[in-house]
Design an enzyme around this catalytic site. Structure first.
Site, PDB file in Angstrom:
ATOM      1  N   TYR A 141       0.815  -1.210   0.000  1.00 28.52           N
ATOM      2  CA  TYR A 141       0.000   0.000   0.000  1.00 28.52           C
ATOM      3  C   TYR A 141       0.854   1.268   0.000  1.00 28.52           C
ATOM      4  O   TYR A 141       0.352   2.352  -0.297  1.00 28.52           O
ATOM      5  CB  TYR A 141      -0.950   0.029   1.214  1.00 28.52           C
ATOM      6  CG  TYR A 141      -1.946  -1.114   1.234  1.00 28.52           C
ATOM      7  CD1 TYR A 141      -2.306  -1.764   0.063  1.00 28.52           C
ATOM      8  CD2 TYR A 141      -2.518  -1.543   2.415  1.00 28.52           C
ATOM      9  CE1 TYR A 141      -3.215  -2.816   0.081  1.00 28.52           C
ATOM     10  CE2 TYR A 141      -3.438  -2.590   2.436  1.00 28.52           C
ATOM     11  CZ  TYR A 141      -3.770  -3.223   1.261  1.00 28.52           C
ATOM     12  OH  TYR A 141      -4.663  -4.259   1.274  1.00 28.52           O
ATOM     13  N   LYS A 192       4.517 -15.193   3.865  1.00 31.09           N
ATOM     14  CA  LYS A 192       4.557 -16.043   2.669  1.00 31.09           C
ATOM     15  C   LYS A 192       6.048 -16.224   2.347  1.00 31.09           C
ATOM     16  O   LYS A 192       6.530 -15.877   1.255  1.00 31.09           O
ATOM     17  CB  LYS A 192       3.778 -15.351   1.527  1.00 31.09           C
ATOM     18  CG  LYS A 192       3.535 -16.217   0.307  1.00 31.09           C
ATOM     19  CD  LYS A 192       2.497 -17.301   0.518  1.00 31.09           C
ATOM     20  CE  LYS A 192       2.357 -18.139  -0.734  1.00 31.09           C
ATOM     21  NZ  LYS A 192       1.632 -19.387  -0.527  1.00 31.09           N
ATOM     22  N   ASP A 225      -1.699 -18.567   3.170  1.00 34.27           N
ATOM     23  CA  ASP A 225      -2.772 -19.384   2.582  1.00 34.27           C
ATOM     24  C   ASP A 225      -3.277 -20.401   3.606  1.00 34.27           C
ATOM     25  O   ASP A 225      -4.480 -20.616   3.765  1.00 34.27           O
ATOM     26  CB  ASP A 225      -2.311 -20.061   1.283  1.00 34.27           C
ATOM     27  CG  ASP A 225      -0.889 -20.579   1.338  1.00 34.27           C
ATOM     28  OD1 ASP A 225      -0.175 -20.251   2.304  1.00 34.27           O
ATOM     29  OD2 ASP A 225      -0.486 -21.325   0.428  1.00 34.27           O
ATOM     30  N   ASP A 249      -5.042  -7.216   6.156  1.00 31.00           N
ATOM     31  CA  ASP A 249      -6.264  -6.648   5.597  1.00 31.00           C
ATOM     32  C   ASP A 249      -7.242  -7.780   5.250  1.00 31.00           C
ATOM     33  O   ASP A 249      -8.429  -7.743   5.593  1.00 31.00           O
ATOM     34  CB  ASP A 249      -5.882  -5.872   4.320  1.00 31.00           C
ATOM     35  CG  ASP A 249      -6.975  -4.946   3.838  1.00 31.00           C
ATOM     36  OD1 ASP A 249      -8.046  -4.945   4.455  1.00 31.00           O
ATOM     37  OD2 ASP A 249      -6.762  -4.242   2.838  1.00 31.00           O
ATOM     38  N   ASP A 253     -10.678  -9.482   7.660  1.00 31.45           N
ATOM     39  CA  ASP A 253     -12.047  -9.536   7.137  1.00 31.45           C
ATOM     40  C   ASP A 253     -12.579 -10.964   7.189  1.00 31.45           C
ATOM     41  O   ASP A 253     -13.774 -11.194   7.436  1.00 31.45           O
ATOM     42  CB  ASP A 253     -12.101  -9.013   5.693  1.00 31.45           C
ATOM     43  CG  ASP A 253     -12.367  -7.512   5.653  1.00 31.45           C
ATOM     44  OD1 ASP A 253     -12.138  -6.858   6.682  1.00 31.45           O
ATOM     45  OD2 ASP A 253     -12.796  -6.999   4.606  1.00 31.45           O
TER      46      ASP A 253
END
Ligand code: NAD
Length: 373
Positions: A141, A192, A225, A249, A253
């Site tokens: 971002y 990751k 994942d 992020d 959610d």
């Protein structure tokens, strides 16, 4: 004693849910002598409409002077055609960056009364209490280079950059370890590392801080994942999770849905403690919900729970935080629901009715002289 709160209602349902939080702040001032002094400023689309920028200088100045900020939400279809630099969401990213709010705390707690509202089975989510700590000022971002260019052959190339420095990883790791210490003593760092070098460095730095400074905390690492899968398979295996801006992020959610609705999820974004004053911004996890904006049907509980986090983290008003939280639980126990958490046989309330119902519970608790822990 005065405590300065800056309200940034923003856009869409942001203005509606902040209005309800404001009622609670006024109640606390009138009944608990909390001395809150409220100011308000524009951020996001509303700020763009008034000043041509989503993050006006006046808003930054007021933010710096405040002790804590309560934000509604920003954004909406009206501003979607604008250049990225002028979009409402840039205002949000801007204030986080300017105040160095690098640590985003997102609790996912399932109230007993709402365990059946989750799309997952009751036994998977009942009693869930996890905390996701998301790094907030780095990653894709903010990294440069970024943008979209047209290549000589007419095709386009889009670029964003995933970047972290070791001090950035270390400071968020310390926040997460400290929180794990106060909770269940377990921290899971999500990355990751198998394919992204920047997050391999993340893993090494978190491990180093754990080994050197927090040997008592049970530290584990998980690929993002797998973490997404584990969050819906067996979320109660987690206590505190720490992760990068982008992964946080998405995962938060995902955790939101474990609790039944985005409308129930609060968050806190905290700055560094060592500057003498800890900047802090509290906001619901949800956005401006253009599909329901202006209808007075949004759930204000995520925003009121964000206020509860403010009472605890910025003002150490533990009794008042407990009072408001208990009032919310009492409303839910009386089967009162906003549309997003509605279940058969329960009574549906609008946004302002839900705010009023919580106030009524606060009044009743006061009248009954209920002692708070
Ligand atoms: N922090 C923020 O300000 C923030 C966060 C996310 C999205 N956004 C912006 O909000 C706009 C809408 O984004 P979106 O639709 O992806 O996400 P959203 O969170 O606004 O809405 C997603 C869904 O959840 C529902 N919902 C959200 N909050 C609710 C509440 N309190 N009560 C009842 N239902 C609720 C909405 O009606 C919608 O169906 C976009 O412009 C986006 O950029 C802002």
């Amino acid at each position: 004693m005065t405590r300065k709160i800056l309200l940034l209602p923003g856009d869409g349902i942001g203005t509606e849910v902040c209005r309800e939080a404001r009622k609670i702040i006024d109640w606390l001032n009138n009944n608990r002598n909390t001395g809150f002094v409220l100011d308000e400023a524009l951020l996001g689309g509303a700020a763009y409409d008034a000043h041509g920028t989503p993050f006006p200088k006046e808003t930054l100045e007021k933010a710096i002077k405040s002790d804590a900020i309560l934000l509604g939400a920003v954004g909406g279809p009206k501003w979607e055609g604008l250049d990225y630099s002028a979009r409402p969401e840039r205002g949000l990213l801007g204030i986080r960056k300017e105040l160095e709010l690098f640590a985003n705390l997102r609790p996912a707690i399932v109230f007993d009364e709402l365990a059946d509202a989750s799309t997952l089975k009751r036994e998977i989510v009942a009693g869930l209490d996890i905390l996701i700590v998301r790094e907030l000022t780095g990653d894709l971002y903010f990294g440069t280079p970024r943008g979209v260019e047209t290549l000589p052959d007419g095709t386009r190339r889009g670029v964003n950059t995933l970047v972290y420095t070791s001090p950035e990883v270390q400071r968020i790791a310390r926040v997460a370890f400290d929180l794990a210490k106060k909770r269940g003593g377990k921290l899971c760092s999500v990355d990751k590392a198998n394919v992204l070098e920047a997050t391999e460095m993340w893993r090494q730095e978190v491990q180093k801080i754990g080994d050197e400074e927090y040997p008592e905390i049970e530290l584990s690492h998980m690929y993002v994942d797998n973490a997404a899968m584990q969050l819906v398979r067996n979320p109660k295996q987690f206590d505190v999770m720490v992760t990068t801006n982008v992964f946080g992020d998405i995962l938060s959610d995902c955790a939101a849905m474990l609790t039944g609705s985005l409308g129930m999820l609060p968050s806190a974004s905290l700055g560094a403690k060592d500057t003498g004053k800890c900047n802090a911004l509290y906001e619901p996890v949800h956005g401006s919900a253009p599909d329901i904006a202006g209808k007075d049907i949004a759930n204000p509980i995520a925003t009121i729970l964000s206020l509860v986090m403010m009472l605890r983290y910025s003002f150490s008003l533990m009794a008042e935080a407990d009072m408001v939280e208990t009032a919310i639980k009492s409303v839910l126990a009386k089967d009162l629901r906003t549309a997003d958490i509605m279940q058969p046989g329960m009574k549906k309330l609008g946004c302002s009715e839900m705010g009023d119902a919580i106030m009524k519970e606060l009044d009743s608790a006061k009248a009954a002289g209920v002692k708070v822990a």
